[in-house]
Write an enzyme that holds these catalytic residues in place. Structure first.
Site, short mmCIF file in Angstrom:
data_model
loop_
_atom_site.label_atom_id
_atom_site.label_comp_id
_atom_site.label_asym_id
_atom_site.label_seq_id
_atom_site.Cartn_x
_atom_site.Cartn_y
_atom_site.Cartn_z
N ASP A 1 57.45 53.80 38.65
CA ASP A 1 56.43 52.88 38.14
C ASP A 1 55.55 53.56 37.10
OD1 ASP A 1 55.30 54.53 40.23
OD2 ASP A 1 53.54 53.22 40.22
N GLU B 1 53.94 54.79 42.97
CA GLU B 1 53.14 56.02 43.09
C GLU B 1 51.75 55.81 42.52
OE1 GLU B 1 51.46 59.96 41.90
OE2 GLU B 1 51.88 58.25 40.64
ZN LIG Z 1 52.96 60.36 37.82
#
Ligand SMILES: [Zn+2]
Length: 425
Positions: free
Chosen positions: A96, A191
């Site tokens: 992401d 994340e």
């Molecule tokens: Zn990162």
């Protein structure tokens, strides 16, 4: 492997393809992954890993992609004589990109021979990348760098890590003469919204320790993060009708203001700390005359300091209430929620994983730069969930912004480091 030319390992080409797939995560989403579009890259990776020859590559319902680079030696016979067991290493990158900056229609630009002159990004002439602002650029004069076009971030955080790992896998699969044990690859969603470790199937992964490829400048090696709590301070005042409140009302808003005013101003806060210093940081205040809640972030590298900080906040709040006779019936209390812990507490129990990485840096001629992260990473969470995980450089710079850029040679050097890490002589 020693002469590095344009697109050696194919890492730049991969990065430029991956960043064009919008995988921005969303902190306000309650689904997992937080945005369905992250699976578009996950699916593409799955296909590519299979094409490379990683037959067990799999994407699960949550969008995690896992694969094994098969070992080229029999770990049970060939080396069992000298070492008890060859560790299974996992390398990990997140798919992401940050919610802070648009990741839609990213147009990556390869600057083949960067001259050192300011780079005016073509889609927004006000976005100019200069050596003055990013002195690290000087290392890439005459070399290749990649930028976005002015309207979006680049997404090298962490598609550089993704490109490095796929290129690394491809390299090993094409060089079966390199002796190594089985290597696990893991690609995670979300994340950037702090949830990347939520649904990792550690059992299935079955690795001894891991490394995220999610660091910045060449040589950076991160194995230490903050330990973090959230603290909620609740102030209960005493309510009365304002028309007949004399001698009765004890207004929680005014008490809260006094408590905030009593906090140290030139120390113990983010704006006055750096390096290994911790802090407390009020982030939100909510409520009314009857009750106010103040949220604090509590941070330190030494976990035992968190409780000391929390007690100090409570004592400051109590003394504000106790010293003012107008607050004598008000009450203060704290509630603490654990957020994450310094991964070093776990990694210190696995000195071989630090040694393995740092000796590979040395073999590649790279001076390690070991600095504590003044924040948390998925690695800090993964370390406490059963997979000790440190962080290796990718080269990414000016992340989460339209100025984001990366030097191609840094990514190539990261691949070289990984190869040295897994190679058995
Ligand atoms: Zn990162």
């Amino acid at each position: 492997m020693l002469t590095m030319e344009w697109n050696e390992f194919g890492v730049a080409e991969r990065l430029m393809r991956y960043v064009q797939i919008d995988t921005q995560s969303d902190p306000n989403s309650t689904s997992f992954p937080s945005t369905e579009k992250q699976k578009n890259l996950a699916q593409l990776l799955l296909n590519e890993l299979k094409e490379i020859g990683l037959e067990d590559a799999e994407m699960d319902v949550n969008g995690y992609v896992m694969a094994t680079i098969p070992g080229t030696i029999d770990i049970n016979t060939e080396i069992a004589t000298e070492t008890t067991k060859l560790p299974v290493i996992c390398f990990c990158a997140h798919i992401d990109t940050a919610p802070d900056c648009s990741g839609t229609d990213v147009k990556p630009i390869l600057h083949k021979k960067y001259t050192g002159a300011p780079i005016v990004l073509p889609d927004d002439a006000s976005q100019i990348i200069t050596v003055d602002q990013y002195p690290y650029l000087k290392n890439f004069i005459g070399k290749e760098i990649i930028t976005a076009s002015g309207k979006t971030l680049l997404g090298s955080d962490d598609k550089a890590g993704v490109a490095i790992l796929v290129s690394f896998a491809s390299y090993l699969m094409n060089h079966p003469a390199i002796k190594h044990g089985p290597i696990k690859l893991l690609f995670t969603p979300d994340e950037e919204v702090g949830r990347g470790a939520d649904f990792i199937d550690f059992k299935k992964l079955n690795a001894d320790f891991g490394y995220t490829l999610d660091g910045g400048a060449l040589g950076c090696f991160e194995m230490e993060s903050f330990s973090a709590d959230q603290l909620i301070l609740t102030i209960d005042g005493v309510m009365a009708h304002p028309g007949s409140a004399k001698g009765v009302m004890q207004n929680a808003i005014k008490i809260a203001a006094d408590i905030i005013a009593a906090l140290p101003k030139a120390e113990w806060c983010p704006e006055h700390t750096e390096g290994k210093e911790g802090f407390v940081h009020p982030t939100n205040m909510e409520g009314g005359a009857e009750q106010v809640q103040i949220e604090f972030l509590i941070r330190d590298f030494d976990t035992s300091n968190l409780a000391i900080y929390e007690e100090r906040i409570l004592q400051i709040a109590k003394s504000v209430v106790q010293q003012n006779p107008n607050y004598d019936r008000a009450e203060v209390s704290i509630q603490v929620k654990q957020q994450y812990r310094n991964m070093r507490e776990v990694i210190d129990q696995y000195p071989q994983m630090v040694e393995l990485a740092l000796s590979a840096y040395k073999k590649a001629g790279i001076v390690p730069v070991i600095e504590p992260i003044r924040g948390g990473t998925d690695g800090s969470r993964m370390s406490f969930m059963g997979l000790p995980t440190a962080n290796i450089f990718t080269g990414m710079q000016a992340i989460h912004s339209k100025h984001e850029w990366i030097g191609v040679s840094d990514m190539q050097q990261a691949i070289q480091v990984l190869a040295y890490m897994v190679e058995i002589n």
